[in-house]
Design an enzyme around this catalytic site. Structure first.
Site, PDB file in Angstrom:
ATOM      1  N   LYS A  97     -78.520 130.723 121.062  1.00 42.20           N
ATOM      2  CA  LYS A  97     -77.291 130.839 121.859  1.00 42.20           C
ATOM      3  C   LYS A  97     -76.140 130.954 120.869  1.00 42.20           C
ATOM      4  CE  LYS A  97     -73.928 128.508 124.699  1.00 42.20           C
ATOM      5  NZ  LYS A  97     -73.514 127.364 125.530  1.00 42.20           N
ATOM      6  N   GLY A 158     -66.746 122.108 129.960  1.00 40.92           N
ATOM      7  CA  GLY A 158     -66.475 120.726 130.343  1.00 40.92           C
ATOM      8  C   GLY A 158     -65.343 120.545 131.331  1.00 40.92           C
ATOM      9  N   ALA A 184     -70.816 127.604 131.323  1.00 44.33           N
ATOM     10  CA  ALA A 184     -69.580 126.825 131.151  1.00 44.33           C
ATOM     11  C   ALA A 184     -68.702 126.836 132.382  1.00 44.33           C
ATOM     12  CB  ALA A 184     -68.765 127.296 129.954  1.00 44.33           C
ATOM     13  N   GLY A 185     -68.228 125.640 132.714  1.00 42.68           N
ATOM     14  CA  GLY A 185     -67.262 125.478 133.790  1.00 42.68           C
ATOM     15  C   GLY A 185     -67.820 124.920 135.081  1.00 42.68           C
ATOM     16  N   ALA A 206     -74.153 121.789 131.137  1.00 42.59           N
ATOM     17  CA  ALA A 206     -74.462 120.536 130.448  1.00 42.59           C
ATOM     18  C   ALA A 206     -73.678 119.389 131.089  1.00 42.59           C
ATOM     19  CB  ALA A 206     -74.141 120.649 128.965  1.00 42.59           C
ATOM     20  N   SER A 207     -72.376 119.345 130.833  1.00 39.77           N
ATOM     21  CA  SER A 207     -71.554 118.214 131.285  1.00 39.77           C
ATOM     22  C   SER A 207     -71.695 117.914 132.763  1.00 39.77           C
ATOM     23  CB  SER A 207     -70.072 118.504 131.012  1.00 39.77           C
ATOM     24  OG  SER A 207     -69.847 118.736 129.655  1.00 39.77           O
TER      25      SER A 207
END
Lengths: 256, 256, 256, 256
Positions: A97, A158, A184-185, A206-207
């Site tokens: 990645k 995040g 992301a987001g 992830a987050s």
């Protein structure tokens, strides 16, 4: 009927890719990985020692999922390329990645450095999955450079703001023929479902899971939302209309 | 852990309620009911003859799901109350989806007639689930009248516009303690997930499934989205923030 | 060319109606009224003594604008009707902004009490401008009751959330032929412009001006935005399209 | 008090920049320019012959506004740089709107070619105002390259979709200290007001005016909206809050 998710010729059994950053503990991470049903997990080489005992790598091994090393923390193509080579040796995989950041406050990707790094890594034989903005022109350049997928953001890493510009994600879907992974987001399940409905092939997050109050439960929520969103995308949704449409008219209808 | 969906003291094994209008055939309807996993299906008394052979009622019986008769097509409290009584006899159930329409173009509910009808039906011993606007004050009045749930719209029936005003749905969730069921406007899976994330206890939809190109597949999508959205609601999502937050910081971190 | 704003047969020279609540001082209020160019200002009878020296009434007199008393603070039709009568005597005007609140947290209007009060006040000879939700069915009922205008909210009073459901405001514009005034929720200039573009005849706001850091400047901003939004509404805007359209094509064009 | 709009050391008396493409006639264009109050008008060198009689250049001269030549129609940095040099000679101005397109369907800018062209044009002594995506990282690179302003899009040229990603425009405002001009995507007055409220220094638009049913009227609408939006930006708007805030409380208040 079959609806395989194939990247670089390899089929992945899940359309949810999980990041490992932000987990409170290795135990919490392992539970989240299992609950998510993921088959591919990203790790930041900078953050881990692949040979350490009791590391995230052990967790990944135990879960039987594949590793996708990332180049998080790099600000230039040169740095990212160097780190990718280290990752290939450390994890024994050509998959990477690619992440080249332009700004430490927003952690937004730098498109110019990203395209440059992608081209070099493809030449060096990597399977490159670049993190990118939601810019359709940059996405096409990455595809033209030989990337195996493009991974546009929904909003900053995040932030949990979801997909700020769905229109651009749909344009990216039209602009390239390689897989599109929303990266992301994502903040919650409906964000993940929307990503799939816009035509993304997968979601990376992830987050949203690791930092939720109940990570394993949110991981399961994401698993269901990704599956549901994908099915909806393939179901031919009803058009949006400004006026109502009765479920069925009342006049002249025989009882069915 | 347990997360039961209870209406009027009875537990329903699914948080997805399916309308039957708009289905292309009884076969398509049956497949959709099965794929949706629903336990409660609405039917319009006006549209069906409960004793007819090969009717929607046979399908519902075969699927082993419960019937929720509705008063679709009524424009006044008086009409709706009369129809509810007929439905109670025909279907042998005190449950009724109360629907009093104010306008044939928008099919929006008339709050004044709805509140009046609800009060009378509660007095008459019905378990009343009224279709209503997304007005928190009207929702509280319906709760005060003794309704078993409130069913605010996301957007006009059949419009597929999703939830036009999520803020109001969240306010309704705060305003009443009875179950809140998002009814009308759902177009796709992410809409259903969002409804659950806003705190709704269930989702009721018809056209989004029955009029989709692939009804059974969309029914499955909705099943997953409702489950995913509910789990997300119970997972303590990350807060939204305007700036990025790295999955995890790079400095000073030991390898985990 | 002419584009008069007429309520109950009287032409008002401005499409911006200003509320007085929340002003830091009478001086600040006066400056805001002047900068806004308004011709109609609401006052809460409960908050003022119409005969007091140095009161908001003096300011309004000095500015040469018309008073629109409101029934803020009422929770029932009976209360509101009584207060309206007091206001008519105190201010010597049959015009009244009818406000019947359903909830002290959200300050949302109660549609049932509002419709009841409106009908009575119309019978009593008032020119009734009711504050209402964004519900098209309730708006039509208020029009049918003989109100001189309907004043749907954009979002809760003082919230600054703008227009949460533009679709409903557009539906209200179609549903009634009396003037539609967007009342409550405006936070900034673009919100006011949007209200006008949706077909509203005027905008009523208070906090957005009186509680801004620079009230007179914001009042001027609102004046411009209301004018601009109205002109845009009358200009036949370009359609929205998913793909780009070059300002003008390049091939085969002579120099113009 | 003073709120000058200064680009490259020169003050422009209007924050609205007008494109000329799409006008039905030179007469319609002239009326729109006058009604808009603009002081700066873009022209595509490719579309006009600067020496032709009865051309758009005559109109611009007559209106006494400044010309901003653009490089519309270029797909590479090389092409754009060449065209900019021709424009400098033809119009006798070092100012140029740099436009390097990546795709003829979306007309989205190519960030890589744009940054490259910008750097060269700055070296060659141009005052460069580049059309760009809403990517904060690219905006900062353009600022670092010495551009006089950055001009991010709201949405694709001619789409009328407004500002798809307000968050990114606000991030760009934070990322650079040179003027930010919202360029492309504006459909109506509220879009222009919003651009200014997000902190943009000016708005550039063409189709929204030239292709409206009433171009001159829409031009005036845009003039007012830009002024109103700018004033609102400087007025310290009220915060958004989820719950209502009464214009002023009722208890314990003396009459003022």
């Amino acid at each position: 009927m079959a609806d395989a998710f194939v990247v670089a010729g390899e089929e992945l059994p899940s359309r949810l890719i999980l990041g490992t950053g932000g987990a409170a503990s290795l135990k919490a991470l392992e539970e989240a990985i299992v609950a998510s049903g993921t088959a591919l997990v990203t790790v930041a080489l900078r953050r881990i020692d692949p040979n350490a005992q009791g590391s995230v790598v052990d967790v990944i091994d135990r879960c039987g999922v594949r590793v996708l090393p990332n180049t998080a923390g790099c600000y230039t193509a040169t740095e990212a390329v160097r780190l990718a080579h280290l990752a290939r040796e450390a994890f024994d995989t050509p998959w990477v990645k690619l992440e080249v950041i332009g700004d430490e406050d927003t952690l937004l990707p730098d498109p110019i450095e990203t395209v440059a790094a992608a081209a070099r890594l493809v030449e060096d034989g990597f399977v490159v999955l670049p993190y990118t903005t939601d810019d359709p022109i940059v996405a096409r350049r990455l595809a033209d450079a030989g990337c195996a997928a493009v991974m546009p953001l929904g909003s900053p890493i995040g932030s949990g703001l979801g997909i700020r510009n769905p229109h651009n994600i749909a344009l990216i879907r039209q602009a390239v023929s390689i897989p599109v992974v929303l990266d992301a987001g994502i903040g919650t399940a409906s964000d993940a479902a929307l990503a799939m409905e816009l035509g993304c092939d997968a979601v990376l997050l992830a987050s949203a899971v690791t930092r939720a109050e109940h990570p394993a439960r949110m991981a399961e929520a994401m698993r269901l939302a990704v599956q549901g969103g994908r099915l909806a995308y393939r179901s031919g949704r009803i058009p949006k209309r400004d006026n109502a449409l009765a479920s069925s008219p009342f006049e002249g209808l025989p009882a069915w």
